[in-house]
Scaffold this motif. Sequence first.
Motif, short mmCIF file in Angstrom:
data_model
loop_
_atom_site.label_atom_id
_atom_site.label_comp_id
_atom_site.label_asym_id
_atom_site.label_seq_id
_atom_site.Cartn_x
_atom_site.Cartn_y
_atom_site.Cartn_z
N THR A 135 -42.98 15.39 -6.50
CA THR A 135 -44.28 15.89 -6.97
C THR A 135 -44.57 15.31 -8.36
OG1 THR A 135 -43.63 17.98 -5.94
CG2 THR A 135 -45.64 17.99 -7.24
N ASP A 153 -56.55 17.63 -3.39
CA ASP A 153 -55.10 17.66 -3.21
C ASP A 153 -54.86 18.13 -1.77
OD1 ASP A 153 -52.40 18.12 -3.22
OD2 ASP A 153 -52.40 19.60 -4.83
N CYS A 156 -51.59 21.03 -0.47
CA CYS A 156 -51.38 21.31 -1.90
C CYS A 156 -50.19 22.23 -2.17
CB CYS A 156 -52.64 21.90 -2.51
SG CYS A 156 -53.11 23.48 -1.76
N GLY A 157 -49.61 22.86 -1.15
CA GLY A 157 -48.50 23.78 -1.40
C GLY A 157 -48.93 24.85 -2.40
N LEU A 161 -50.45 19.94 -7.93
CA LEU A 161 -51.21 18.72 -8.26
C LEU A 161 -52.68 19.04 -8.49
CD1 LEU A 161 -49.44 16.31 -5.77
CD2 LEU A 161 -49.27 16.25 -8.25
N ASP A 203 -56.32 22.23 8.50
CA ASP A 203 -55.53 21.07 8.88
C ASP A 203 -56.05 19.84 8.13
OD1 ASP A 203 -53.72 19.60 10.33
OD2 ASP A 203 -55.08 19.28 12.01
N TRP A 204 -55.25 19.20 7.36
CA TRP A 204 -55.59 18.02 6.55
C TRP A 204 -57.04 18.01 6.07
CZ3 TRP A 204 -51.44 17.18 4.47
CH2 TRP A 204 -50.25 17.09 5.16
N PRO A 220 -47.52 14.49 1.92
CA PRO A 220 -47.36 15.22 3.19
C PRO A 220 -45.88 15.45 3.46
CG PRO A 220 -48.41 13.05 3.49
CD PRO A 220 -47.86 13.09 2.11
N PRO A 221 -45.56 16.38 4.38
CA PRO A 221 -44.15 16.56 4.73
C PRO A 221 -43.64 15.25 5.32
CG PRO A 221 -45.60 18.00 6.03
CD PRO A 221 -46.47 17.20 5.16
N VAL A 233 -43.11 23.66 8.31
CA VAL A 233 -44.41 23.02 7.99
C VAL A 233 -44.33 22.14 6.75
CG1 VAL A 233 -46.83 23.46 7.44
CG2 VAL A 233 -45.69 24.85 9.12
N TYR A 234 -43.65 22.59 5.70
CA TYR A 234 -43.67 21.80 4.47
C TYR A 234 -42.67 20.65 4.49
CZ TYR A 234 -39.43 23.71 2.22
OH TYR A 234 -38.15 24.04 1.90
N MET A 244 -47.29 12.08 9.62
CA MET A 244 -48.34 12.77 8.84
C MET A 244 -48.90 11.83 7.78
SD MET A 244 -48.57 16.07 9.63
CE MET A 244 -47.68 17.21 10.62
C1 LIG Z 1 -44.06 18.22 0.91
S1 LIG Z 1 -45.16 19.55 0.68
C2 LIG Z 1 -46.08 19.05 -0.76
C3 LIG Z 1 -46.56 20.17 -1.62
C4 LIG Z 1 -47.24 19.77 -2.93
N1 LIG Z 1 -48.49 19.09 -2.69
C5 LIG Z 1 -46.32 18.89 -3.77
O1 LIG Z 1 -46.61 17.69 -3.89
O2 LIG Z 1 -45.35 19.39 -4.29
C6 LIG Z 1 -46.29 19.25 2.01
C7 LIG Z 1 -47.42 20.25 2.12
O3 LIG Z 1 -48.25 19.84 3.22
C8 LIG Z 1 -48.66 21.01 3.94
N2 LIG Z 1 -49.03 20.65 5.33
C9 LIG Z 1 -48.21 20.38 6.38
N3 LIG Z 1 -48.93 20.09 7.48
C10 LIG Z 1 -50.23 20.16 7.12
C11 LIG Z 1 -51.46 19.96 7.81
N4 LIG Z 1 -51.47 19.64 9.11
N5 LIG Z 1 -52.61 20.11 7.13
C12 LIG Z 1 -52.59 20.46 5.81
N6 LIG Z 1 -51.47 20.67 5.10
C13 LIG Z 1 -50.30 20.51 5.73
C14 LIG Z 1 -47.46 21.93 3.85
O4 LIG Z 1 -47.81 23.28 4.10
C15 LIG Z 1 -46.97 21.66 2.42
O5 LIG Z 1 -47.57 22.54 1.51
#
Ligand SMILES: C[S@@+](CC[C@H](N)C(=O)[O-])C[C@H]1O[C@@H](n2cnc3c(N)ncnc32)[C@H](O)[C@@H]1O
Length: 455
Positions: A135, A153, A156-157, A161, A203-204, A220-221, A233-234, A244
């Motif tokens: 991050t 963002d 955004c978790g 950011l 979703d995105w 993204p994850p 999910v994360y 992703m």
């Molecule tokens: C690796 S974390 C990053 C969190 C934060 N942005 C950071 O950089 O520390 C990935 C984030 O993407 C989100 N996420 C996963 N699938 C998603 C989707 N289909 N649409 C939107 N967000 C998604 C998760 O919930 C998680 O918060």
Amino acid sequence: MIAIPQGTVAQWTALADRFRAIGLTSAWIEEQEKSIGRFPAAFGTDWLRLQFEVSDEPAALALRMLTRDEPVSTAQAIRALGEESFAFARDCSLIEETAKGWRSPLRLSLLDSLYILADRPEETADNVMGVGTTTALLARASYPDQRVESALDLGCGGGVLALLLARAADRVVGTDLNARAIEMARVNAMLNGIANAEFRVGDWYSPVVGERFDLIVSQPPFLPLRDDQEKVVYLHGGRTGDEMARLVVKEMPGYLTENGVGFVLADMVSTPEGVTALVSSEMVDLEVDAAVYCAQAHRQRDRRWWDEAYRTVEHLRRCGVTEVRLTLMVVGAGDGQPLVVAAERWGQIDRGLIDSLWVAGTAADWLEQRARVVPGTTMEGECPLGEKVRLWTLRSGRRSLRANPQVGDGILDLIRWVTRGETLGSCLGGLSESDREKALGVVDQLVRHEILEMI
Ligand SMILES: C[S@@+](CC[C@H](N)C(=O)[O-])C[C@H]1O[C@@H](n2cnc3c(N)ncnc32)[C@H](O)[C@@H]1O
């Protein structure tokens, strides 16, 4: 499930004021961490823990309770937070009393002067990610030198950011599929007294359809999901981990303003036929990458840790993946290839470097020009097995970002070929649509790595 603490703007800002008043800042934490630099890594961590344990400074006590999951006594908790914020933190369950003392079920992280609350890392379905090392890398790479009107963002978790960019943008939107993450991000906005950031569940890009932004960031994850794992999910970005990220990059131009720029950070995989495999500077062995992520998840270096790492490696091999690279992709509003920067350059990557690499054109604009190899480029052959040359390395020494792609015969043939023709367009003219696109992508990478230039 741990409830997200609720409070008024005034209560949250009073808590952040208290953190600042006791000197709980990222500069102070960095100072503490620097002081252990003279010890070997393993011992340094223990030393730091002991330092915090023996310290009665309010900042150390707050850090133990809120960040490090090390309970403190009631007197110490009040010393850290003050009577008023202690009562608020207790009443909203930001801290709870256990047999060993007061601790927080959440985790406070600091980035720059931001305070970010998130879940402690656990592999549960709706876990909210706080601030990771990646991050911080993405923040440095994307933070603009000049003010922008709007920023997005994606994923955004806990909102870190988005909240950081809220200082540089008039208006910020953060989106996440996880409703808990959005609720946490709203709390973090209050904690940091930020009013120009808005958070939406979805979703995105679906929560921002029809809107455009000057700046987009996304991490993204990106861990691969094995057949024997439940999706988190994360963490998980599809079978190979980069699905992703590819989706986010592909759709991004449609959400950028004309001069907008987007940044996506993820582990990208290399398969024998992938473009990244052609220009694969600093790709990392599957074993190393898997071990790094397993090390983060499993603190004990025991049998389970190795088993997990190897299971992931085997899974990726079965998917045809040969190498992995933590990669920063910089996307423009047009339909050109993203600029790809290997994120192993940790220390060097900041927005200044990115802007210097972000040359105006893309390969599609260079079709009428001639390509030549940048003068001074050298080529070194390596024979790792003492036989005929297996790996070629092209080096261009002009810029601070030194190109070092390990190349195969295919890329050497492409360079010979595109530098012989009258124009780039005349060389690529006879190719099928998909081959041409692939070749243009590689030419684009080579130009950005200063191996080729257009004259
Ligand atoms: C690796 S974390 C990053 C969190 C934060 N942005 C950071 O950089 O520390 C990935 C984030 O993407 C989100 N996420 C996963 N699938 C998603 C989707 N289909 N649409 C939107 N967000 C998604 C998760 O919930 C998680 O918060």
